[in-house]
Write an enzyme that holds these catalytic residues in place. Sequence first.
Site, mmCIF file in Angstrom:
data_model
loop_
_atom_site.group_PDB
_atom_site.id
_atom_site.type_symbol
_atom_site.label_atom_id
_atom_site.label_comp_id
_atom_site.label_asym_id
_atom_site.label_seq_id
_atom_site.Cartn_x
_atom_site.Cartn_y
_atom_site.Cartn_z
ATOM 1 N N LEU A 1 1.756 7.013 -9.255
ATOM 2 C CA LEU A 1 0.884 6.359 -10.227
ATOM 3 C C LEU A 1 0.925 4.834 -10.184
ATOM 4 O O LEU A 1 0.244 4.179 -10.970
ATOM 5 C CB LEU A 1 1.158 6.863 -11.657
ATOM 6 C CG LEU A 1 1.155 8.384 -11.830
ATOM 7 C CD1 LEU A 1 1.466 8.752 -13.271
ATOM 8 C CD2 LEU A 1 -0.152 8.996 -11.382
ATOM 9 N N CYS A 2 1.733 4.240 -9.303
ATOM 10 C CA CYS A 2 1.709 2.776 -9.148
ATOM 11 C C CYS A 2 0.468 2.376 -8.358
ATOM 12 O O CYS A 2 0.090 3.052 -7.397
ATOM 13 C CB CYS A 2 2.946 2.281 -8.391
ATOM 14 S SG CYS A 2 4.385 2.060 -9.420
ATOM 15 N N HIS A 3 -0.119 1.263 -8.750
ATOM 16 C CA HIS A 3 -1.256 0.728 -8.009
ATOM 17 C C HIS A 3 -0.759 0.040 -6.748
ATOM 18 O O HIS A 3 0.321 -0.552 -6.750
ATOM 19 C CB HIS A 3 -2.006 -0.303 -8.869
ATOM 20 C CG HIS A 3 -2.616 0.285 -10.094
ATOM 21 N ND1 HIS A 3 -1.915 0.449 -11.275
ATOM 22 C CD2 HIS A 3 -3.863 0.762 -10.322
ATOM 23 C CE1 HIS A 3 -2.705 0.990 -12.174
ATOM 24 N NE2 HIS A 3 -3.887 1.191 -11.635
ATOM 25 N N MET B 1 7.532 -3.026 -10.980
ATOM 26 C CA MET B 1 8.025 -1.933 -10.139
ATOM 27 C C MET B 1 8.302 -2.408 -8.723
ATOM 28 O O MET B 1 9.250 -1.948 -8.081
ATOM 29 C CB MET B 1 7.030 -0.761 -10.135
ATOM 30 C CG MET B 1 6.909 -0.071 -11.485
ATOM 31 S SD MET B 1 8.486 0.382 -12.260
ATOM 32 C CE MET B 1 9.204 1.437 -11.030
ATOM 33 N N GLU B 2 7.506 -3.347 -8.225
ATOM 34 C CA GLU B 2 7.734 -3.876 -6.882
ATOM 35 C C GLU B 2 9.048 -4.652 -6.819
ATOM 36 O O GLU B 2 9.830 -4.498 -5.871
ATOM 37 C CB GLU B 2 6.549 -4.753 -6.459
ATOM 38 C CG GLU B 2 5.289 -3.978 -6.125
ATOM 39 C CD GLU B 2 4.581 -3.333 -7.327
ATOM 40 O OE1 GLU B 2 3.719 -2.464 -7.112
ATOM 41 O OE2 GLU B 2 4.873 -3.689 -8.486
ATOM 42 N N ASP C 1 24.269 1.181 3.065
ATOM 43 C CA ASP C 1 24.166 1.893 4.341
ATOM 44 C C ASP C 1 24.887 1.140 5.456
ATOM 45 O O ASP C 1 25.602 1.741 6.258
ATOM 46 C CB ASP C 1 22.698 2.098 4.717
ATOM 47 C CG ASP C 1 22.562 2.790 6.061
ATOM 48 O OD1 ASP C 1 23.160 3.869 6.236
ATOM 49 O OD2 ASP C 1 21.876 2.254 6.947
#
Length: 173
Positions: free
Chosen positions: A85-87, A123-124, A138
């Site tokens: 749902l993120c653009h 969100m980014e 990692d």
Amino acid sequence: MSLPGSDQVTDSDLTHLNKSGAAAMVDVSAKQATHRLARAGALLQTTPHVIRLIEQALLKKGDVLATARIAGIMAAKKTSELIPLCHSLMLSKVSVDFQLLPELGQIQIETCCVLSGQTGVEMEALTAASVAALTIYDMCKAADKAMTISNIRLLEKTGGKSGHYCYPPKGDL
């Protein structure tokens, strides 16, 4: 609608639900494009020894921070593919910075995403911080399997209808 800082969430606060309660992408087509910025952070806890290995470029996998920086930038650009749902956004800038605290065995990660658009870049920035931390994990896991990643959080956001936010919110100290 709930009050800022309140623990009570109402349906009107959940913008990714339609009137039936089903998941839906928010329509931002009627919103004005504004300058938007978001900064996020994460904390990687390891040992002072691992920090020295990173500083001296002694890990077999290569330059840990350069690789983590690129991974964070790439992650920000792919957020809409990772988070439902993120653009998809036309980012103007993505930065990923690190502060090494050898005596504490910590790496503080801070990201910044900027654009001029109709929706925010929180969100980014959060995705960039998360993936940068995971990349460090990692690349260093052979030296320390007990590393932890914590405090992934939004540090600041500007632009849009909700205006300016800065962590910690007033009253949370």
